[in-house]
Design a protein around this motif. Structure first.
Motif, PDB file in Angstrom:
ATOM      1  N   PHE A 166       1.141   6.880  26.836  1.00 24.36           N
ATOM      2  CA  PHE A 166       2.530   7.108  26.470  1.00 24.36           C
ATOM      3  C   PHE A 166       3.456   5.999  26.985  1.00 24.36           C
ATOM      4  O   PHE A 166       4.570   5.855  26.490  1.00 24.36           O
ATOM      5  CB  PHE A 166       3.007   8.466  27.009  1.00 24.36           C
ATOM      6  N   GLY A 167       2.986   5.249  27.963  1.00 24.63           N
ATOM      7  CA  GLY A 167       3.786   4.150  28.473  1.00 24.63           C
ATOM      8  C   GLY A 167       3.582   2.860  27.706  1.00 24.63           C
ATOM      9  O   GLY A 167       4.258   1.871  27.961  1.00 24.63           O
ATOM     10  N   GLY A 168       2.664   2.867  26.738  1.00 20.17           N
ATOM     11  CA  GLY A 168       2.395   1.674  25.957  1.00 20.17           C
ATOM     12  C   GLY A 168       3.396   1.468  24.837  1.00 20.17           C
ATOM     13  O   GLY A 168       4.350   2.230  24.668  1.00 20.17           O
ATOM     14  N   ALA A 169       3.132   0.444  24.041  1.00 20.90           N
ATOM     15  CA  ALA A 169       4.062   0.090  22.969  1.00 20.90           C
ATOM     16  C   ALA A 169       4.157   1.198  21.925  1.00 20.90           C
ATOM     17  O   ALA A 169       5.229   1.452  21.362  1.00 20.90           O
ATOM     18  CB  ALA A 169       3.612  -1.220  22.310  1.00 20.90           C
ATOM     19  N   ALA A 170       3.037   1.870  21.650  1.00 21.02           N
ATOM     20  CA  ALA A 170       3.030   2.917  20.622  1.00 21.02           C
ATOM     21  C   ALA A 170       3.692   4.197  21.110  1.00 21.02           C
ATOM     22  O   ALA A 170       4.154   5.005  20.303  1.00 21.02           O
ATOM     23  CB  ALA A 170       1.597   3.213  20.192  1.00 21.02           C
ATOM     24  N   ALA A 171       3.735   4.409  22.432  1.00 16.32           N
ATOM     25  CA  ALA A 171       4.343   5.603  23.031  1.00 16.32           C
ATOM     26  C   ALA A 171       3.805   6.886  22.411  1.00 16.32           C
ATOM     27  O   ALA A 171       4.551   7.788  22.035  1.00 16.32           O
ATOM     28  CB  ALA A 171       5.866   5.555  22.907  1.00 16.32           C
ATOM     29  N   SER A 172       2.477   6.964  22.284  1.00 22.00           N
ATOM     30  CA  SER A 172       1.828   8.182  21.793  1.00 22.00           C
ATOM     31  C   SER A 172       0.570   8.416  22.614  1.00 22.00           C
ATOM     32  O   SER A 172       0.139   7.555  23.390  1.00 22.00           O
ATOM     33  CB  SER A 172       1.473   8.053  20.304  1.00 22.00           C
ATOM     34  N   GLY A 173      -0.037   9.585  22.411  1.00 24.02           N
ATOM     35  CA  GLY A 173      -1.242   9.917  23.166  1.00 24.02           C
ATOM     36  C   GLY A 173      -2.528   9.524  22.479  1.00 24.02           C
ATOM     37  O   GLY A 173      -3.611   9.865  22.968  1.00 24.02           O
ATOM     38  N   ASP A 174      -2.464   8.809  21.359  1.00 14.19           N
ATOM     39  CA  ASP A 174      -3.673   8.536  20.573  1.00 14.19           C
ATOM     40  C   ASP A 174      -4.699   7.699  21.334  1.00 14.19           C
ATOM     41  O   ASP A 174      -5.910   7.951  21.240  1.00 14.19           O
ATOM     42  CB  ASP A 174      -3.298   7.821  19.272  1.00 14.19           C
ATOM     43  N   ALA A 175      -4.239   6.697  22.056  1.00 14.73           N
ATOM     44  CA  ALA A 175      -5.186   5.856  22.802  1.00 14.73           C
ATOM     45  C   ALA A 175      -5.936   6.684  23.837  1.00 14.73           C
ATOM     46  O   ALA A 175      -7.148   6.505  24.038  1.00 14.73           O
ATOM     47  CB  ALA A 175      -4.444   4.706  23.478  1.00 14.73           C
ATOM     48  N   ALA A 176      -5.237   7.618  24.491  1.00 14.46           N
ATOM     49  CA  ALA A 176      -5.891   8.502  25.461  1.00 14.46           C
ATOM     50  C   ALA A 176      -6.924   9.379  24.773  1.00 14.46           C
ATOM     51  O   ALA A 176      -8.047   9.549  25.262  1.00 14.46           O
ATOM     52  CB  ALA A 176      -4.844   9.360  26.165  1.00 14.46           C
ATOM     53  N   LEU A 177      -6.577   9.939  23.613  1.00 13.30           N
ATOM     54  CA  LEU A 177      -7.496  10.831  22.906  1.00 13.30           C
ATOM     55  C   LEU A 177      -8.756  10.101  22.459  1.00 13.30           C
ATOM     56  O   LEU A 177      -9.871  10.661  22.500  1.00 13.30           O
ATOM     57  CB  LEU A 177      -6.786  11.452  21.699  1.00 13.30           C
ATOM     58  N   LEU A 178      -8.624   8.858  22.033  1.00 14.37           N
ATOM     59  CA  LEU A 178      -9.804   8.077  21.655  1.00 14.37           C
ATOM     60  C   LEU A 178     -10.725   7.867  22.850  1.00 14.37           C
ATOM     61  O   LEU A 178     -11.958   7.910  22.726  1.00 14.37           O
ATOM     62  CB  LEU A 178      -9.371   6.732  21.070  1.00 14.37           C
ATOM     63  N   THR A 179     -10.128   7.657  24.020  1.00 12.87           N
ATOM     64  CA  THR A 179     -10.926   7.499  25.242  1.00 12.87           C
ATOM     65  C   THR A 179     -11.682   8.783  25.561  1.00 12.87           C
ATOM     66  O   THR A 179     -12.877   8.758  25.888  1.00 12.87           O
ATOM     67  CB  THR A 179     -10.013   7.127  26.420  1.00 12.87           C
ATOM     68  N   PHE A 180     -11.001   9.929  25.424  1.00 14.73           N
ATOM     69  CA  PHE A 180     -11.649  11.209  25.710  1.00 14.73           C
ATOM     70  C   PHE A 180     -12.765  11.497  24.703  1.00 14.73           C
ATOM     71  O   PHE A 180     -13.818  12.028  25.077  1.00 14.73           O
ATOM     72  CB  PHE A 180     -10.617  12.345  25.671  1.00 14.73           C
ATOM     73  N   LEU A 181     -12.551  11.137  23.464  1.00  8.68           N
ATOM     74  CA  LEU A 181     -13.567  11.349  22.431  1.00  8.68           C
ATOM     75  C   LEU A 181     -14.852  10.585  22.768  1.00  8.68           C
ATOM     76  O   LEU A 181     -15.957  11.122  22.654  1.00  8.68           O
ATOM     77  CB  LEU A 181     -13.018  10.896  21.079  1.00  8.68           C
ATOM     78  N   ALA A 182     -14.697   9.343  23.213  1.00  7.65           N
ATOM     79  CA  ALA A 182     -15.870   8.548  23.595  1.00  7.65           C
ATOM     80  C   ALA A 182     -16.597   9.185  24.783  1.00  7.65           C
ATOM     81  O   ALA A 182     -17.840   9.202  24.835  1.00  7.65           O
ATOM     82  CB  ALA A 182     -15.434   7.122  23.933  1.00  7.65           C
ATOM     83  N   PHE A 199      13.776  11.727  36.558  1.00  4.30           N
ATOM     84  CA  PHE A 199      12.661  10.787  36.682  1.00  4.30           C
ATOM     85  C   PHE A 199      12.138  10.436  35.299  1.00  4.30           C
ATOM     86  O   PHE A 199      12.255  11.221  34.345  1.00  4.30           O
ATOM     87  CB  PHE A 199      11.541  11.398  37.532  1.00  4.30           C
ATOM     88  N   SER A 200      11.524   9.268  35.192  1.00  5.10           N
ATOM     89  CA  SER A 200      10.995   8.803  33.909  1.00  5.10           C
ATOM     90  C   SER A 200       9.699   9.550  33.584  1.00  5.10           C
ATOM     91  O   SER A 200       9.073  10.142  34.467  1.00  5.10           O
ATOM     92  CB  SER A 200      10.713   7.300  33.987  1.00  5.10           C
ATOM     93  N   PRO A 201       9.265   9.522  32.294  1.00 10.45           N
ATOM     94  CA  PRO A 201       7.983  10.146  31.941  1.00 10.45           C
ATOM     95  C   PRO A 201       6.815   9.610  32.762  1.00 10.45           C
ATOM     96  O   PRO A 201       5.935  10.363  33.177  1.00 10.45           O
ATOM     97  CB  PRO A 201       7.827   9.805  30.458  1.00 10.45           C
ATOM     98  N   SER A 202       6.814   8.306  33.033  1.00 10.97           N
ATOM     99  CA  SER A 202       5.738   7.710  33.818  1.00 10.97           C
ATOM    100  C   SER A 202       5.717   8.281  35.231  1.00 10.97           C
ATOM    101  O   SER A 202       4.654   8.570  35.793  1.00 10.97           O
ATOM    102  CB  SER A 202       5.913   6.189  33.866  1.00 10.97           C
ATOM    103  N   GLU A 203       6.907   8.454  35.829  1.00  9.83           N
ATOM    104  CA  GLU A 203       6.996   9.012  37.180  1.00  9.83           C
ATOM    105  C   GLU A 203       6.560  10.479  37.192  1.00  9.83           C
ATOM    106  O   GLU A 203       5.922  10.946  38.143  1.00  9.83           O
ATOM    107  CB  GLU A 203       8.424   8.862  37.710  1.00  9.83           C
ATOM    108  N   LYS A 204       6.877  11.205  36.136  1.00  7.33           N
ATOM    109  CA  LYS A 204       6.475  12.603  36.058  1.00  7.33           C
ATOM    110  C   LYS A 204       4.958  12.738  35.917  1.00  7.33           C
ATOM    111  O   LYS A 204       4.336  13.623  36.511  1.00  7.33           O
ATOM    112  CB  LYS A 204       7.188  13.299  34.900  1.00  7.33           C
ATOM    113  N   PHE A 205       4.339  11.872  35.123  1.00  5.96           N
ATOM    114  CA  PHE A 205       2.881  11.902  35.021  1.00  5.96           C
ATOM    115  C   PHE A 205       2.246  11.587  36.383  1.00  5.96           C
ATOM    116  O   PHE A 205       1.211  12.144  36.745  1.00  5.96           O
ATOM    117  CB  PHE A 205       2.385  10.907  33.966  1.00  5.96           C
ATOM    118  N   LEU A 206       2.882  10.688  37.139  1.00  8.89           N
ATOM    119  CA  LEU A 206       2.381  10.378  38.483  1.00  8.89           C
ATOM    120  C   LEU A 206       2.484  11.602  39.392  1.00  8.89           C
ATOM    121  O   LEU A 206       1.596  11.859  40.219  1.00  8.89           O
ATOM    122  CB  LEU A 206       3.168   9.208  39.069  1.00  8.89           C
TER     123      LEU A 206
END
Length: 463
Positions: free
Chosen positions: A412-428, A70-77
């Motif tokens: 991780f499914g975005g163009a950057a394929a990293s967790g940084d966008a998620a971490l910025l959301t959690f920080l806020a 399964f893909s990473p996206s499917e595994k996160f689901l």
């Protein structure tokens, strides 16, 4: 205190007249009964958490090598689905305790874990099984998440308020550590028999579930104090503090369970780890986060849940900032260290926020006493009302785990394929929690403490 048995050879045992605030009763016999139920509650809740988080381990095994690619996206689901169902079940599970009794509900809620665990054991051995089958099984494992709410609701009735921070912290921490333990089991399986035998993980838990259910049947008790007046859930839902506390619990428990479910996948995607490499580290954070939860309860007994919660969220914001730094410089040691600190802080925050619940409503009881109300009845109300609020807060907080996983999935499914966008959301979000804790619970703390002193003096004078 008296023990009553219904007809049927003691198939249902109730303790009547339970009053842990009575110090003579507590020292004579109450603490022994409470501690016995606490340890058995921890065992049942621990196994429930392990089953609830089993898919955080199963996804590490899933690969084309076993016919389950399964893909990473499917595994996160897959790891998000149990989190969502477990959150939604927490309110009905907390109500199950009040309707059927702690012992009776624990027997049921433990035994039912056999269903998703057995299905997991069978279907992970079937190559080519479609994703939707695993999503259904993942949803069924959500019943393990409901165990937390029923266990906490039950244990809060057994202990006097002066010991609730410690007791609830120990109960929750012992349950939370199930997330780490099943990941250790997964690591041992991968290290000994390879990454193609996930059924061993589920198979180990089947006999443990049976043992825990039998122990609950033989040694736990139902107590009359857990019963609630009609309309208690509606009243709790209408109290503003229920929702402020639930919001804060999203930040602490939502982070703990969300990170616990996602950590292995984050390492695989952020650093291209193999299943064995990821499994080597995934248990560390949940283990320390679980062990730190009783510490959070103890600290709150000493310094107050509000103060501990405020500083804890400041620390969580700083830890998230360090994760962003680690990602920017591509440093795995710094990334791992920052995540472990974050896990520890989620545990402390879980303990401090739950300690806030009886403390906040005890202040309302103190106001009732000031106005001439009966002290015994007022604090009995606190125990019942707090248990209801714990069910609501536990459910809302667990939804934070869904938010964590969906945010990582999008990041991780975005163009950057990293967790940084998620971490910025959690920080806020953590910054918002700091503001709420200060504005709602600490800004007027001095005035409340002075009022509490006046209430204590009045109660002492009336006595």
């Amino acid at each position: 205190m008296s023990t009553t048995r219904s007809p049927g050879a003691g198939s249902r045992r109730w303790i009547e007249g339970w009053d842990p605030e009575n110090e003579a009763f507590w020292e004579r016999e109450g603490k022994y009964v409470a501690r016995r139920n606490l340890w058995l509650s921890i065992l049942s809740e621990h196994i429930g958490f392990s089953v609830w988080s089993i898919w955080s381990v199963m996804v590490l095994f899933m690969s084309p090598a076993i016919g389950l690619g399964f893909s990473p996206s499917e595994k996160f689901l897959l790891v998000t689905t149990p989190a969502a169902v477990g959150a939604l079940l927490r309110i009905p599970y907390s109500q199950g305790i009040t309707r059927f009794g702690g012992r009776n509900w624990t027997i049921f809620s433990t035994s039912i874990l056999l269903v998703p665990t057995g299905l997991t054991f069978w279907f992970v051995q079937q190559p080519g099984t479609p994703l939707w089958v695993f999503l259904v099984i993942g949803a069924l494992t959500g019943v393990g998440g409901g165990n937390f709410a029923s266990s906490m609701t039950n244990i809060t009735t057994f202990f006097p308020q002066r010991h609730q921070g410690w007791a609830l912290g120990l109960n929750a921490g012992g349950g939370n550590i199930g997330v780490a333990v099943i990941q250790v089991v997964g690591l041992l399986v991968i290290a000994t028999v390879g990454s193609t035998s996930p059924a061993y993980v589920a198979g180990l838990y089947l006999p443990l579930i049976v043992v825990a259910a039998l122990l609950a049947a033989l040694r736990m008790d139902n107590v009359d104090a857990v019963r609630r007046e009609p309309g208690m859930l509606r009243a709790a839902a209408g109290n503003k503090h229920t929702w402020w506390i639930s919001f804060l619990y999203i930040g602490t428990f939502g982070s703990f369970i969300g990170y616990g479910f996602a950590f292995g996948l984050v390492l695989q995607n952020q650093f291209d780890f193999t299943p064995l490499q990821a499994a080597t580290y995934t248990f560390i954070g949940p283990l320390l986060g679980s062990l730190s939860r009783p510490v959070g309860g103890w600290m709150s007994d000493r310094w107050g849940g509000e103060r501990v919660t405020l500083w804890n969220f400041i620390g969580m914001a700083a830890g998230t900032g360090m994760l962003l730094v680690a990602s920017a410089v591509d440093s795995f040691p710094l990334y791992l260290g920052s995540f472990v600190v974050l896990f520890v802080l989620t545990g402390i925050g879980n303990g401090s926020v739950y300690k806030m619940i009886p403390a906040v409503f005890a202040r309302q009881a103190e106001q009732t006493i000031t106005e001439g109300g009966d002290a015994v009845e007022a604090f009995a109300w606190v125990r019942r009302f707090s248990g209801t609020v714990m069910g609501i807060a536990g459910a809302v907080g667990a939804l934070g785990g869904v938010f964590i996983n969906l945010t990582f999935r999008a990041s991780f499914g975005g163009a950057a394929a990293s967790g940084d966008a998620a971490l910025l959301t959690f920080l806020a979000f953590y910054a918002a929690c700091v503001v709420v804790t200060w504005a709602v619970y600490l800004r007027g703390a001095a005035a409340r403490e002075a009022s509490a002193t006046r209430v204590s003096a009045k109660v002492g004078a009336d006595a």
